[in-house]
Design a protein around this motif. Structure first.
Motif, short mmCIF file in Angstrom:
data_model
loop_
_atom_site.label_atom_id
_atom_site.label_comp_id
_atom_site.label_asym_id
_atom_site.label_seq_id
_atom_site.Cartn_x
_atom_site.Cartn_y
_atom_site.Cartn_z
N LEU A 1 97.09 22.41 4.13
CA LEU A 1 96.50 23.68 4.52
C LEU A 1 97.55 24.60 5.14
O LEU A 1 98.35 24.17 5.97
N LYS A 2 97.54 25.85 4.70
CA LYS A 2 98.47 26.85 5.21
C LYS A 2 97.68 27.99 5.84
O LYS A 2 96.56 28.29 5.41
N PHE B 1 85.45 40.11 3.97
CA PHE B 1 86.39 39.50 3.02
C PHE B 1 87.61 39.12 3.84
O PHE B 1 88.58 39.85 3.92
N GLU B 2 87.50 37.98 4.52
CA GLU B 2 88.51 37.57 5.48
C GLU B 2 89.07 36.19 5.13
O GLU B 2 88.45 35.17 5.44
N PRO B 3 90.21 36.12 4.47
CA PRO B 3 90.81 34.81 4.17
C PRO B 3 91.20 34.11 5.47
O PRO B 3 91.70 34.75 6.39
N ILE B 4 90.94 32.79 5.53
CA ILE B 4 91.24 32.07 6.77
C ILE B 4 92.21 30.90 6.57
O ILE B 4 92.64 30.30 7.55
N GLY B 5 92.53 30.57 5.34
CA GLY B 5 93.49 29.51 5.06
C GLY B 5 93.54 29.24 3.57
O GLY B 5 92.66 29.67 2.82
N TYR B 6 94.58 28.49 3.16
CA TYR B 6 94.69 28.19 1.73
C TYR B 6 95.55 26.97 1.48
O TYR B 6 96.30 26.53 2.34
N LYS B 7 95.40 26.43 0.28
CA LYS B 7 96.23 25.35 -0.23
C LYS B 7 96.74 25.78 -1.59
O LYS B 7 96.12 26.62 -2.25
N THR B 8 97.84 25.19 -2.04
CA THR B 8 98.36 25.49 -3.36
C THR B 8 98.51 24.23 -4.19
O THR B 8 98.62 23.12 -3.65
N GLN B 9 98.51 24.44 -5.50
CA GLN B 9 98.74 23.37 -6.47
C GLN B 9 99.72 23.92 -7.50
O GLN B 9 99.47 24.95 -8.11
N ILE B 10 100.83 23.22 -7.68
CA ILE B 10 101.84 23.64 -8.64
C ILE B 10 101.45 23.08 -10.01
O ILE B 10 101.28 21.87 -10.18
N VAL B 11 101.28 23.97 -10.96
CA VAL B 11 100.97 23.62 -12.36
C VAL B 11 101.96 24.41 -13.21
O VAL B 11 103.09 24.59 -12.78
#
Length: 101
Positions: free
Chosen positions: A10-11, A44-54
């Motif tokens: 989580l970022k 519309f409030e982003p609170i965190g994210y994850k990434t996946q490299i494809v």
């Protein structure tokens, strides 16, 4: 950093995510509204994210859309930098861990 194929940790929201969301905002808000049967999100409030490299990058973003309402959005950015919204989840009543969907 995420390993190829796996979802990273989580970022916090940062300038990189803000750039991605800016490119996807209109499509994302449309998909959220459609998912909610025509109800436009209050916030519309982003609170965190994850990434996946494809072959590019998937962004799994937790977004607050109202009081006690959250969704997860999957946004794809290809190697050329083009961005599109893959999918959004049903509304969640609280912040829950972002997982693959």
């Amino acid at each position: 950093m995420a390993k190829c194929g796996g979802i990273g940790s989580l970022k916090e929201v940062d300038d990189h995510l803000s750039e991605i969301l800016k490119k996807a905002e209109e499509e994302l808000k449309t998909k959220i509204t459609e998912k909610r049967n025509g109800v436009v999100p209050e916030k519309f409030e982003p609170i965190g994210y994850k990434t996946q490299i494809v072959a590019g990058t998937n962004y799994f973003v937790n977004i607050k859309i109202g009081e006690g309402e959250f969704i997860h959005a999957r946004i794809y950015r290809n190697l050329s930098g083009d961005v599109n919204v893959h999918s959004v989840t049903d509304t969640k009543p609280e912040v829950v861990e972002i997982t693959y969907f």
